[in-house]
Design an enzyme around this catalytic site. Structure first.
Site, PDB file in Angstrom:
ATOM      1  N   TRP A  21       0.873  -1.166   0.000  1.00  0.00           N
ATOM      2  CA  TRP A  21       0.000   0.000   0.000  1.00  0.00           C
ATOM      3  C   TRP A  21       0.910   1.216   0.000  1.00  0.00           C
ATOM      4  CZ3 TRP A  21      -4.840  -1.036  -0.884  1.00  0.00           C
ATOM      5  CH2 TRP A  21      -5.579  -1.966  -0.170  1.00  0.00           C
ATOM      6  N   HIS A  26      -1.532   2.610   3.890  1.00  0.00           N
ATOM      7  CA  HIS A  26      -0.970   2.198   5.183  1.00  0.00           C
ATOM      8  C   HIS A  26      -1.401   3.117   6.325  1.00  0.00           C
ATOM      9  CE1 HIS A  26       1.401  -1.357   4.758  1.00  0.00           C
ATOM     10  NE2 HIS A  26       1.965  -0.914   3.645  1.00  0.00           N
ATOM     11  N   ASP A  65       8.506  -0.070   5.431  1.00  0.00           N
ATOM     12  CA  ASP A  65       8.896   0.126   4.030  1.00  0.00           C
ATOM     13  C   ASP A  65      10.193   0.925   3.913  1.00  0.00           C
ATOM     14  OD1 ASP A  65       7.031  -1.357   2.614  1.00  0.00           O
ATOM     15  OD2 ASP A  65       5.558   0.263   2.571  1.00  0.00           O
ATOM     16  N   ARG A  68      13.208  -1.615   5.168  1.00  0.00           N
ATOM     17  CA  ARG A  68      13.696  -2.669   4.272  1.00  0.00           C
ATOM     18  C   ARG A  68      14.631  -2.132   3.190  1.00  0.00           C
ATOM     19  NH1 ARG A  68      10.748  -2.148  -0.313  1.00  0.00           N
ATOM     20  NH2 ARG A  68       8.611  -1.403  -0.040  1.00  0.00           N
ATOM     21  N   HIS A  80       6.945  -8.832   3.476  1.00  0.00           N
ATOM     22  CA  HIS A  80       5.790  -7.958   3.224  1.00  0.00           C
ATOM     23  C   HIS A  80       4.688  -8.642   2.415  1.00  0.00           C
ATOM     24  CE1 HIS A  80       7.623  -3.937   4.452  1.00  0.00           C
ATOM     25  NE2 HIS A  80       8.618  -4.797   4.579  1.00  0.00           N
ATOM     26  N   HIS A 137       2.327  -2.560  10.212  1.00  0.00           N
ATOM     27  CA  HIS A 137       2.534  -2.501   8.758  1.00  0.00           C
ATOM     28  C   HIS A 137       2.036  -3.781   8.059  1.00  0.00           C
ATOM     29  CE1 HIS A 137       4.560  -0.946   5.157  1.00  0.00           C
ATOM     30  NE2 HIS A 137       4.757  -2.219   4.875  1.00  0.00           N
ATOM     31  N   ASP A 141      -0.451  -4.616   4.935  1.00  0.00           N
ATOM     32  CA  ASP A 141      -0.069  -5.281   3.680  1.00  0.00           C
ATOM     33  C   ASP A 141      -0.927  -6.507   3.369  1.00  0.00           C
ATOM     34  OD1 ASP A 141       1.913  -3.625   2.756  1.00  0.00           O
ATOM     35  OD2 ASP A 141       3.572  -4.769   3.632  1.00  0.00           O
ATOM     36  N   HIS A 147      -0.700  -8.677  -2.406  1.00  0.00           N
ATOM     37  CA  HIS A 147       0.396  -9.106  -1.519  1.00  0.00           C
ATOM     38  C   HIS A 147       0.286 -10.575  -1.153  1.00  0.00           C
ATOM     39  CE1 HIS A 147       2.870  -5.566  -0.324  1.00  0.00           C
ATOM     40  NE2 HIS A 147       2.014  -5.085  -1.199  1.00  0.00           N
ATOM     41  N   HIS A 170       0.128  -4.009  -9.826  1.00  0.00           N
ATOM     42  CA  HIS A 170       0.408  -3.996  -8.380  1.00  0.00           C
ATOM     43  C   HIS A 170       0.433  -2.564  -7.840  1.00  0.00           C
ATOM     44  CE1 HIS A 170       2.055  -5.957  -4.700  1.00  0.00           C
ATOM     45  NE2 HIS A 170       2.421  -4.711  -4.468  1.00  0.00           N
ATOM     46  N   ASP A 174      -1.762  -0.560  -5.029  1.00  0.00           N
ATOM     47  CA  ASP A 174      -1.103   0.061  -3.867  1.00  0.00           C
ATOM     48  C   ASP A 174      -1.494   1.528  -3.733  1.00  0.00           C
ATOM     49  OD1 ASP A 174       0.358  -2.058  -2.878  1.00  0.00           O
ATOM     50  OD2 ASP A 174       2.221  -1.510  -3.898  1.00  0.00           O
TER      51      ASP A 174
HETATM   52 ZN   LIG Z   1       4.938  -3.347   3.027  1.00  0.00          ZN
END
Ligand SMILES: [Zn+2]
Ligand SMILES: *[C@@H]1O[C@H](CO)[C@@H](O)[C@H](O)[C@H]1NC(C)=O
Ligand SMILES: *[C@@H]1O[C@H](CO)[C@@H](O)[C@H](O)[C@H]1NC(C)=O
Ligand SMILES: *[C@@H]1O[C@H](CO)[C@@H](O)[C@H](O)[C@H]1NC(C)=O
Length: 303
Positions: A21, A26, A65, A68, A80, A137, A141, A147, A170, A174
């Site tokens: 997202w 999110h 996010d 990572r 995720h 989070h 997701d 996802h 995708h 998101d």
């Molecule tokens: Zn994520």
């Protein structure tokens, strides 16, 4: 120069790959969820996060996010999502856990791991705060249908346009489609004010409106039994992932995915149905997140 341009484009695509997202999705899940926390849950989480911010869950919703992308957080990239290796859609959308989860882990196991870690008194404050941020989070997701889908890296390889904006399936789910809930274009810059506006718009649909009757069903796996063991938590998270994967066949990839390639998906029936799925996903994610945090901290969902 051409090579550089190609390289830059590829880098951008890769960066977009696992974005989850976007900010609006999110933050909205987190801010909506925050409204349903029991007072003791709020106190406990604010202590763990060392904050008294009135938007404390929204504030940390995007951290995973960012993390990572740092060397220290690179290990968490694969956490995720889960690659549901099904039919592929729209033939069948069946998730197999742990079969669809590689040895390095996936979102299902990660939800169990970090739910346990946030409550472990033997861990230091930094680790427990991180665990809270991951849980917030990842419950966002897992409510994004793509996802939970392996096909074309969760639809990343399906090139489309959305109301003229060049993107992929995708990324449209998101970002572009959530943005339509506020009548914003795909390229709009989101601030937390947008997310708060959307959360406040969705809250009454949940409290007294169309989603109220489905809350019990969404929380079917929120049981005291489930949170007692790792296995129990994984079973609950696998059920949420399966739920998201069914949405892929029902409203995301409803024709052979090759037929979506190159299509304009905005402005028509696809967008109308997608908005319904996204709105429901955001609300469902928020209910499950609040119910889960309440259950883990206080022992009941609060709904
Ligand atoms: Zn994520
Ligand atoms: C749980 O999370 C910790 C901290 O990120 C990690 O080191 C550990 O490998 C994880 N355990 C499992 C079973 O995923
Ligand atoms: C997208 O990925 C699927 C497999 O996941 C593959 O069958 C398909 O050919 C790919 N399409 C493109 C355009 O790369
Ligand atoms: C967004 O795209 C529109 C046209 O597609 C353009 O006019 C506008 O400047 C863009 N806005 C941003 C913030 O990039």
């Amino acid at each position: 120069m051409r090579i550089l341009t190609g390289f830059a484009a590829a880098t951008l695509l890769l960066a977009g790959h696992v974005t989850a997202w976007g900010r609006l999705g999110h933050e909205t899940v987190a801010l909506l969820s925050q409204q349903y926390l029991l007072p003791e849950t709020t106190r406990t989480l604010q202590t763990l996060l060392s904050t008294t911010s009135p938007t404390f869950l929204g504030d940390i919703a995007l951290w995973a996010d960012e993390f990572r992308r740092e060397p220290e957080g690179a290990f968490s990239t694969g956490l995720h999502f889960v690659n549901g290796r099904d039919g592929p859609p729209p033939e069948s959308c069946e998730l197999d856990y742990p079969g669809d989860c590689p040895p390095e882990g996936c979102i299902v196991g990660a939800i169990a791991n970090y739910t346990q870690r946030m409550m472990r008194r033997d861990l230091d404050a930094v680790e427990r705060a991180r665990a809270v941020k991951f849980v917030v989070h990842f419950l966002g997701d897992i409510a994004q249908p793509l996802h939970t889908e392996a096909y074309g890296a969760g639809g990343n390889n399906i090139t489309i346009t959305f109301n003229g904006y060049a993107t992929n399936l995708h990324a449209a789910w998101d970002t572009s489609i959530p943005h339509t809930l506020l009548s914003l274009p795909s390229n709009a810059t989101i601030t937390s004010t947008h997310s708060l506006t959307l959360a406040n718009h969705l809250a009454p649909l949940l409290t007294v409106g169309q989603y109220k009757p489905t809350i019990k069903r969404w929380l079917r796996h929120h049981t005291k039994h489930a949170i007692r063991t790792t296995r129990g938590m994984e079973k609950a998270a696998a059920a949420w992932a399966q739920d998201g994967n069914w949405e892929v066949c029902a409203g995301v990839i409803t024709v052979h995915p090759e037929r979506l390639q190159g299509r304009e998906l905005g402005g028509g029936e696809y967008e109308r149905e997608a908005r319904r799925v996204v709105e429901r996903g955001l609300v469902k994610g928020a209910v499950r997140l609040a119910g889960w945090l309440n259950l883990v901290v206080v022992g009941r969902t609060g709904f």
